[in-house]
Design a protein around this motif. Structure first.
Motif, PDB file in Angstrom:
ATOM      1  N   LEU A 123     -13.121  -4.972   1.156  1.00  0.00           N
ATOM      2  CA  LEU A 123     -12.363  -4.266   0.130  1.00  0.00           C
ATOM      3  C   LEU A 123     -13.237  -3.866  -1.055  1.00  0.00           C
ATOM      4  O   LEU A 123     -13.059  -2.791  -1.642  1.00  0.00           O
ATOM      5  CB  LEU A 123     -11.187  -5.131  -0.337  1.00  0.00           C
ATOM      6  CG  LEU A 123     -10.071  -5.295   0.708  1.00  0.00           C
ATOM      7  CD1 LEU A 123      -9.065  -6.337   0.260  1.00  0.00           C
ATOM      8  CD2 LEU A 123      -9.375  -3.970   0.978  1.00  0.00           C
ATOM      9  N   ILE A 131      -5.964  -4.100   3.559  1.00  0.00           N
ATOM     10  CA  ILE A 131      -5.043  -3.722   2.479  1.00  0.00           C
ATOM     11  C   ILE A 131      -3.625  -4.175   2.800  1.00  0.00           C
ATOM     12  O   ILE A 131      -2.960  -4.829   1.994  1.00  0.00           O
ATOM     13  CB  ILE A 131      -5.092  -2.194   2.258  1.00  0.00           C
ATOM     14  CG1 ILE A 131      -6.443  -1.793   1.650  1.00  0.00           C
ATOM     15  CG2 ILE A 131      -3.954  -1.744   1.338  1.00  0.00           C
ATOM     16  CD1 ILE A 131      -6.657  -0.298   1.564  1.00  0.00           C
ATOM     17  N   ALA A 170      -2.113  -7.918   2.783  1.00  0.00           N
ATOM     18  CA  ALA A 170      -1.680  -8.553   1.530  1.00  0.00           C
ATOM     19  C   ALA A 170      -0.207  -8.252   1.257  1.00  0.00           C
ATOM     20  O   ALA A 170       0.229  -8.244   0.104  1.00  0.00           O
ATOM     21  CB  ALA A 170      -2.544  -8.053   0.374  1.00  0.00           C
ATOM     22  N   ARG A 204      -4.063 -10.461  -4.340  1.00  0.00           N
ATOM     23  CA  ARG A 204      -3.879  -9.092  -3.854  1.00  0.00           C
ATOM     24  C   ARG A 204      -2.477  -8.972  -3.279  1.00  0.00           C
ATOM     25  O   ARG A 204      -1.997  -9.871  -2.584  1.00  0.00           O
ATOM     26  CB  ARG A 204      -4.918  -8.763  -2.771  1.00  0.00           C
ATOM     27  CG  ARG A 204      -6.352  -8.898  -3.230  1.00  0.00           C
ATOM     28  CD  ARG A 204      -7.314  -8.277  -2.228  1.00  0.00           C
ATOM     29  NE  ARG A 204      -7.306  -8.961  -0.945  1.00  0.00           N
ATOM     30  CZ  ARG A 204      -8.167  -9.888  -0.588  1.00  0.00           C
ATOM     31  NH1 ARG A 204      -9.104 -10.284  -1.441  1.00  0.00           N
ATOM     32  NH2 ARG A 204      -8.120 -10.443   0.615  1.00  0.00           N
ATOM     33  N   HIS A 205      -1.816  -7.844  -3.554  1.00  0.00           N
ATOM     34  CA  HIS A 205      -0.420  -7.660  -3.147  1.00  0.00           C
ATOM     35  C   HIS A 205      -0.211  -6.205  -2.729  1.00  0.00           C
ATOM     36  O   HIS A 205      -0.704  -5.283  -3.371  1.00  0.00           O
ATOM     37  CB  HIS A 205       0.526  -8.020  -4.299  1.00  0.00           C
ATOM     38  CG  HIS A 205       0.213  -9.345  -4.925  1.00  0.00           C
ATOM     39  ND1 HIS A 205       0.705 -10.533  -4.434  1.00  0.00           N
ATOM     40  CD2 HIS A 205      -0.587  -9.666  -5.983  1.00  0.00           C
ATOM     41  CE1 HIS A 205       0.252 -11.531  -5.178  1.00  0.00           C
ATOM     42  NE2 HIS A 205      -0.539 -11.036  -6.121  1.00  0.00           N
ATOM     43  N   TYR A 206       0.561  -6.037  -1.651  1.00  0.00           N
ATOM     44  CA  TYR A 206       0.810  -4.691  -1.111  1.00  0.00           C
ATOM     45  C   TYR A 206       2.273  -4.551  -0.727  1.00  0.00           C
ATOM     46  O   TYR A 206       2.881  -5.474  -0.169  1.00  0.00           O
ATOM     47  CB  TYR A 206      -0.064  -4.454   0.122  1.00  0.00           C
ATOM     48  CG  TYR A 206       0.204  -3.137   0.814  1.00  0.00           C
ATOM     49  CD1 TYR A 206      -0.368  -1.959   0.345  1.00  0.00           C
ATOM     50  CD2 TYR A 206       1.030  -3.073   1.938  1.00  0.00           C
ATOM     51  CE1 TYR A 206      -0.116  -0.749   0.974  1.00  0.00           C
ATOM     52  CE2 TYR A 206       1.279  -1.867   2.575  1.00  0.00           C
ATOM     53  CZ  TYR A 206       0.699  -0.711   2.087  1.00  0.00           C
ATOM     54  OH  TYR A 206       0.956   0.487   2.702  1.00  0.00           O
ATOM     55  N   TYR A 241      -1.017  -0.872  -3.623  1.00  0.00           N
ATOM     56  CA  TYR A 241      -1.901  -2.021  -3.467  1.00  0.00           C
ATOM     57  C   TYR A 241      -2.357  -2.480  -4.851  1.00  0.00           C
ATOM     58  O   TYR A 241      -2.969  -1.719  -5.615  1.00  0.00           O
ATOM     59  CB  TYR A 241      -3.108  -1.654  -2.614  1.00  0.00           C
ATOM     60  CG  TYR A 241      -4.118  -2.763  -2.486  1.00  0.00           C
ATOM     61  CD1 TYR A 241      -3.903  -3.843  -1.637  1.00  0.00           C
ATOM     62  CD2 TYR A 241      -5.302  -2.743  -3.227  1.00  0.00           C
ATOM     63  CE1 TYR A 241      -4.828  -4.871  -1.523  1.00  0.00           C
ATOM     64  CE2 TYR A 241      -6.236  -3.760  -3.117  1.00  0.00           C
ATOM     65  CZ  TYR A 241      -5.990  -4.820  -2.263  1.00  0.00           C
ATOM     66  OH  TYR A 241      -6.910  -5.836  -2.161  1.00  0.00           O
ATOM     67  N   ASP A 282      -4.609  -5.237  -6.862  1.00  0.00           N
ATOM     68  CA  ASP A 282      -5.672  -6.247  -6.780  1.00  0.00           C
ATOM     69  C   ASP A 282      -5.998  -6.690  -8.196  1.00  0.00           C
ATOM     70  O   ASP A 282      -6.660  -5.969  -8.951  1.00  0.00           O
ATOM     71  CB  ASP A 282      -6.911  -5.679  -6.096  1.00  0.00           C
ATOM     72  CG  ASP A 282      -7.928  -6.758  -5.738  1.00  0.00           C
ATOM     73  OD1 ASP A 282      -8.074  -7.720  -6.518  1.00  0.00           O
ATOM     74  OD2 ASP A 282      -8.581  -6.643  -4.685  1.00  0.00           O
ATOM     75  N   GLU A 318      -7.814  -9.255  -9.302  1.00  0.00           N
ATOM     76  CA  GLU A 318      -9.195  -9.644  -9.559  1.00  0.00           C
ATOM     77  C   GLU A 318     -10.098  -8.421  -9.740  1.00  0.00           C
ATOM     78  O   GLU A 318     -10.957  -8.401 -10.624  1.00  0.00           O
ATOM     79  CB  GLU A 318      -9.728 -10.516  -8.405  1.00  0.00           C
ATOM     80  CG  GLU A 318      -9.416 -12.002  -8.549  1.00  0.00           C
ATOM     81  CD  GLU A 318      -7.924 -12.305  -8.474  1.00  0.00           C
ATOM     82  OE1 GLU A 318      -7.449 -13.124  -9.285  1.00  0.00           O
ATOM     83  OE2 GLU A 318      -7.244 -11.728  -7.611  1.00  0.00           O
ATOM     84  N   GLU A 319      -9.905  -7.413  -8.905  1.00  0.00           N
ATOM     85  CA  GLU A 319     -10.711  -6.200  -8.998  1.00  0.00           C
ATOM     86  C   GLU A 319     -10.234  -5.260 -10.100  1.00  0.00           C
ATOM     87  O   GLU A 319     -10.944  -4.333 -10.490  1.00  0.00           O
ATOM     88  CB  GLU A 319     -10.706  -5.455  -7.659  1.00  0.00           C
ATOM     89  CG  GLU A 319     -11.460  -6.159  -6.548  1.00  0.00           C
ATOM     90  CD  GLU A 319     -12.937  -6.278  -6.817  1.00  0.00           C
ATOM     91  OE1 GLU A 319     -13.546  -5.316  -7.333  1.00  0.00           O
ATOM     92  OE2 GLU A 319     -13.498  -7.350  -6.529  1.00  0.00           O
TER      93      GLU A 319
END
Length: 362
Positions: free
Chosen positions: A155, A181, A184, A247-249, A314, A316, A318-319
């Motif tokens: 990712l 992706i 998550a 991470r969540h989707y 999506y 994220d 942390e990112e």
């Protein structure tokens, strides 16, 4: 010039050995460098590619990273005072080392979905639709070899490249990336306590539409509703669960709808009244308005593309990115880059004004 042709042919041969696809020669046009038209580009291409790899190595990267933007431009102006013969020798060493590190001992077994991506790339390149061919090729070859890489690494590499994919006119996202992706996947349920009183939520909390005139007359607003609902201006609702890490989707079916808002909102953002629902206010959303797809930045960014039937979101933390995808065609739409502090939650948020078609979370 003959030396540069040999280097390009070697790269082409290595690529075809690495990715053996019947009837598809990825660098066939590069091999055909005998014409005067291509001769002027052969040396430039070799030097440009090697220079890009050299600059990345100088940044002390552990592995060759993917450039965000790389355009093939004539390099003779930038190097007119340098010895091109020595440059070519240096470039050959750099490219040979790149091949040695990249390639496996045996040919790679390319799956059908990976073949589709490569064939799409080849087709677009031959039509002259691709400008940034090198970073995309580098990324796709790495994807093929990433069978045992961690999701986090895949990712991270993807987010360095997704804008390049978008600018090509929408190459499909490689399946290994798409799997990371969508893996998550989050269960998103709407919170009725945050819904504008003009909205009607489904019993399962997965769909929302605006009430009809008759429904509003049956359940008129009262003082209690105004006091307890969070969104009393814009017809929006947020999810019950918010996120501070990970991470969540999730996906939202918007087929046939003419207006909607989809994205995320931070816990401290305003909800009451009418305000600019953009990134400055703590909202990262896409909006469909009057047939136009918009990213609600400050100022607004108009996205010149067709409206998808299903939106993938999506997040994220942390990112620090919120990316939107056409989940049916597996294509990138837009990404917000930001920094999320861990002191407050980030909630999925949805909005609509239509009474006949609901937004439905999949």
């Amino acid at each position: 010039m003959e030396e540069s042709k040999c280097i390009l042919r070697k790269l082409s041969t290595e690529l075809d050995r690495l990715v053996p696809l019947k009837g598809l020669v990825m660098l066939s046009e590069v091999r055909n460098v005998e014409s005067p038209q291509n001769e002027s580009q052969a040396l430039d291409l070799v030097l440009l590619w090697a220079d890009e790899l050299r600059s990345l190595q100088n940044r002390k990267c552990a592995t060759i990273q993917i450039p965000v933007k790389l355009k093939i431009q004539p390099c003779h102006e930038a190097t007119q005072n340098l010895d091109k013969k020595q440059q070519l020798i240096d470039s050959k060493i750099i490219l040979s080392d790149w091949i040695r590190k990249l390639k496996p001992k045996e040919s790679v077994n390319v799956r059908e979905e990976q073949k589709a991506v490569l064939q799409d790339l080849c087709k677009r390149w031959k039509k002259g639709q691709l400008v940034d061919i090198l970073p995309i090729m580098d990324f796709i070859i790495r994807i093929i070899l990433w069978e045992n890489k961690s999701e986090g690494n895949i990712l991270k590499e993807w987010f360095k490249t997704e804008e390049v994919f978008h600018k090509t006119g929408g190459l499909c996202i490689p399946v290994p990336v798409w799997n990371c992706i969508t893996r998550a996947s989050a269960e998103v349920i709407l919170d009725p306590n945050t819904a504008n009183p003009d909205l009607k939520l489904s019993k399962d909390g997965c769909a929302v539409r605006t009430k009809t005139h008759e429904e509003c007359k049956q359940n008129p607003w009262d003082v209690n509703q105004r006091r307890h609902c969070k969104f009393d201006g814009w017809t929006c609702v947020q999810a019950i669960e918010g996120y501070t890490t990970g991470r969540h989707y999730w996906e939202v079916n918007v087929q046939g709808k003419c207006e909607w808002r989809i994205g995320v909102v931070k816990e401290s953002a305003p909800r009451h009244g009418y305000f600019n629902m953009n990134t400055t206010a703590g909202y990262w959303t896409l909006r469909l308005q009057l047939g136009s797809l918009l990213a609600l930045t400050d100022p607004v960014t108009k996205l010149n593309q067709k409206t998808p039937s299903k939106i993938g979101v999506y997040l994220d933390l942390e990112e620090g990115c919120i990316s939107f995808y056409d989940s049916v065609k597996r294509k990138h739409i837009y990404t917000f880059k930001t920094h999320f502090g861990k002191s407050e939650k980030i909630y999925p948020v949805f909005g609509t004004v239509e009474t006949d078609r609901a937004l439905r979370i999949m």
